[in-house]
Design an enzyme around this catalytic site. Structure first.
Site: not given
Length: 368
Positions: A282, A330, A342
């Site tokens: 990510c 994240h 993402h």
């Protein structure tokens, strides 16, 4: 750019937003740089899933989904720790190279200074070994004596400066040696951190994969549907709260380039620790996107949260980064119209999702 279109009815609005969370459908090849087009005609909103029957071992499929999701989140947090140790190791390696170059330059300088000192000693030997003061005292000419006195002072200063520079250079070499030792120790500490994080990551991913491997093909399909339903419901609740009501920010030129890079990676697999070009995690995706836009940013989502300027949700614009979960494990890039791009987790590809499909911790701006 970047507001969710209000529909004339809640049903039409929910239908238009379904695309943001349906991972298999969200592909936007026509996305303009720095924009995310409003969701095109979308499939009917998923109905609330009926309560799954208990699986072998007494767990429902929903419980299995949550357990897998939690394992991947823990792996994501460990990945952040690994990536931070990795980036610090790179910086320390570069510092070691700098120190090595300084040591080489210092050694060369000492050799030059010693040669100069040797030349002075050889000149004194050729003069019969008498010190300059004695030579001046024996001079028979006052003018020669005065000229020699001036040269003597210059020579004494040159000798003093030579010795002082030699001492400074030797002290520098000693300091470089200490610095190198400290950097090597940090590198060793980071190696230990990386190994521990790697072991944790691989353990969590294996546990999640083991859980999923026990499911039949039909259950795996239902598991994906449950994931999509949970994301859709979270996104719908977030939008219904009015979170996007005042979001009207326009992307900067750098933000457009970052969004263009990030969306071009859609379809590439998530691999922990990866920074492209074939796969990403990510924060690898977001850091590389902003690097492509000419703005280097921290490597990890936690460092991105810590070091980048925070902005209010209402001031969000495409290119901004949304940090998720309490542990900042994240990150996704806002692309407009309530959506992010993402890299979700192992086993999934870079894709679009609803910006509110996960708990938001903060919004940060790389080009503030």
């Amino acid at each position: 750019m970047g507001t969710v279109k209000r529909a004339s009815s809640r049903r039409r609005g929910a239908s238009a937003l379904t695309l943001l969370c349906a991972m298999a459908i969200l592909a936007a090849p026509g996305l303009a740089a720095g924009t995310a087009s409003a969701a095109p005609s979308a499939p009917a909103a998923p109905s609330a899933p009926s309560a799954p029957a208990p699986e072998p071992g007494g767990k429902t499929l929903e419980q299995v989904r949550k357990e897998i999701e939690d394992l991947y989140r823990q792996a994501g947090s460990a990945t952040d720790a690994y990536n931070l140790a990795e980036s610090e190791t790179k910086a320390q390696s570069e510092r070691i190279v700098q120190i090595a170059n300084l040591v080489v330059a210092g050694q060369d300088r000492i050799a030059t200074l010693k040669n100069r000192a040797g030349a002075a000693a050889r000149a004194q030997y050729r003069s019969g070994g008498l010190p300059p003061g004695a030579q001046l005292a024996l001079s028979g000419s006052p003018s020669e004596f005065l000229d020699g006195a001036g040269r003597l002072r210059q020579g004494e200063k040159a000798t003093t400066d030579l010795l002082a520079e030699l001492n400074r250079t030797q002290a520098d070499l000693e300091r470089y040696a200490k610095d190198a030792g400290a950097v090597w120790q940090k590198m060793e500490d980071n190696r230990v951190k990386k190994e521990a994080a790697k072991k944790e990551i691989e353990g969590k991913i294996k546990a999640a994969e083991d859980l999923e491997s026990k499911l039949a093909a039909e259950e795996k399909a239902r598991l994906i549907q449950l994931e999509q339903d949970a994301q859709y419901q979270a996104q719908t609740a977030w939008l219904s709260s009015g979170a996007m009501k005042d979001v009207k920010g326009l992307a900067s030129d750098a933000g457009k380039r970052a969004v263009q890079f990030a969306t071009a990676q859609m379809g590439k697999p998530y691999v922990w620790g990866a920074e492209g070009p074939g796969s990403y995690d990510c924060s690898g995706l977001t850091s590389q996107a902003w690097l492509a836009a000419g703005r280097p940013i921290p490597r990890t989502s936690q460092e991105q949260l810590r070091l980048l300027p925070k902005v209010a949700l209402k001031d969000m614009r495409p290119g901004d980064l949304i940090i998720y979960f309490d542990d900042a494990s994240h990150v996704g890039m806002y692309v407009g119209d309530g959506a992010i791009v993402h890299a979700p987790r192992p086993g999934r590809n870079v894709t679009m999702a609803g910006a509110g499909s996960m708990p938001i911790k903060a919004v940060v701006r790389p080009d503030a």
